[in-house]
Design an enzyme around this catalytic site. Structure first.
Site, mmCIF file in Angstrom:
data_model
loop_
_atom_site.group_PDB
_atom_site.id
_atom_site.type_symbol
_atom_site.label_atom_id
_atom_site.label_comp_id
_atom_site.label_asym_id
_atom_site.label_seq_id
_atom_site.Cartn_x
_atom_site.Cartn_y
_atom_site.Cartn_z
ATOM 1 N N HIS A 37 -26.875 7.288 -31.616
ATOM 2 C CA HIS A 37 -26.489 6.542 -32.814
ATOM 3 C C HIS A 37 -26.264 7.487 -33.997
ATOM 4 O O HIS A 37 -25.322 7.309 -34.768
ATOM 5 C CB HIS A 37 -27.554 5.499 -33.180
ATOM 6 C CG HIS A 37 -27.372 4.184 -32.517
ATOM 7 N ND1 HIS A 37 -27.672 3.968 -31.185
ATOM 8 C CD2 HIS A 37 -26.911 3.009 -32.992
ATOM 9 C CE1 HIS A 37 -27.414 2.714 -30.884
ATOM 10 N NE2 HIS A 37 -26.943 2.111 -31.968
ATOM 11 N N LYS A 102 -35.516 -4.605 -28.079
ATOM 12 C CA LYS A 102 -36.745 -5.375 -28.225
ATOM 13 C C LYS A 102 -37.352 -5.031 -29.570
ATOM 14 O O LYS A 102 -37.185 -3.924 -30.079
ATOM 15 C CB LYS A 102 -37.726 -5.097 -27.088
ATOM 16 C CG LYS A 102 -38.269 -3.681 -27.042
ATOM 17 C CD LYS A 102 -39.264 -3.495 -25.899
ATOM 18 C CE LYS A 102 -39.797 -2.066 -25.947
ATOM 19 N NZ LYS A 102 -40.740 -1.810 -24.865
#
Length: 185
Positions: A37, A102
Site C-alpha cells: 500500500h 478484519k
C-alpha cells in the site's frame, strides 16, 4: 441468504450493499498489505501508473502462506486492516471500491468510503485454510521482493465475506454491539 458479487465491484453495486449482509465474491480481487500500500500511494503521489487497475477493484488485506503442490495458494486469512488506514483513503479516492480484512477502520477511511461509494468487507480470521479453497488462481503481479506481501491477482469463486462498513458509513462493529447491549436491558 448471501448476495453474490461478480467483480469488478462498481460504485453502483457497492452502494446497494448494506452493513451486516453476507456476500459471496466471484471474479478477480487483489492482495496487498501495508508495504505494498505504501508503494502504491508513493506512485499515486508521483502521478505514476499503478501495477493494477484500481478502478472498481477489491483489495484483500492478506499475506498468504506458500502454496502446497496442487494448490493455487496457501492459507489466506485476513490481516488486521488498520495497518492500511494511512493509505486506503488515497486508493479509494482514485477508484478502489472494496476492501477485505478484519478489524476496525479509521474515521478517515470511512469518510473516503462514504464520499466515493466504497465498502469494507470482513473475512473470518483464523479460517485462512478454508478461505484458500475459494481461491482458484493466484499470480504475483507486483513487488515480488515483498514475499508474502507482494501484490497478487486472485481469481476467487464464492469467497465468503460480510459487509462490515457500507458506503453510507453504517458499521456492523457498532450496530452489532449496540443490538447486543439492548438484549441485556
Amino acid at each position: 441468504m448471501s448476495k453474490t458479487i461478480h467483480t469488478p465491484l462498481t460504485r453502483e453495486m457497492a452502494r446497494t450493499l448494506k452493513s451486516g449482509e453476507s456476500c459471496l465474491i466471484t471474479g478477480t480481487i487483489y492482495t496487498a498489505r501495508d508495504a505494498a500500500h505504501k508503494r502504491l500511494c508513493e506512485l499515486v503521489a508521483k502521478g505514476e501508473k499503478l501495477p493494477l487497475d484500481i478502478e472498481n477493484a477489491i483489495i484483500y488485506f492478506v499475506g498468504p502462506t506458500p502454496a502446497k503442490p496442487g494448490q493455487a495458494i496457501g492459507s489466506a486469512g485476513p490481516t488486521t486492516s488498520y495497518r492500511m488506514d494511512a493509505y486506503s483513503p488515497t486508493l479509494i479516492n482514485i477508484g478502489q471500491t472494496g476492501m477485505i480484512g478484519k478489524g476496525k477502520r479509521s474515521a478517515e477511511v470511512v469518510n473516503a468510503m462514504k464520499a466515493n461509494g466504497a465498502v469494507y468487507f470482513g473475512a473470518i480470521g483464523g479460517a485462512g485454510a478454508l478461505l484458500s479453497k475459494c481461491i482458484k488462481k493466484a499470480e504475483v503481479i507486483a513487488y515480488d521482493d515483498l514475499g508474502a506481501e507482494a501484490i497478487r491477482r486472485l481469481e476467487v469463486e464464492d469467497f465468503p465475506v460480510v459487509v462490515i462498513i457500507d458506503s453510507e458509513g453504517n458499521n456492523l462493529y457498532e450496530t452489532g454491539r449496540n443490538a447486543y447491549l439492548e438484549t441485556l436491558k
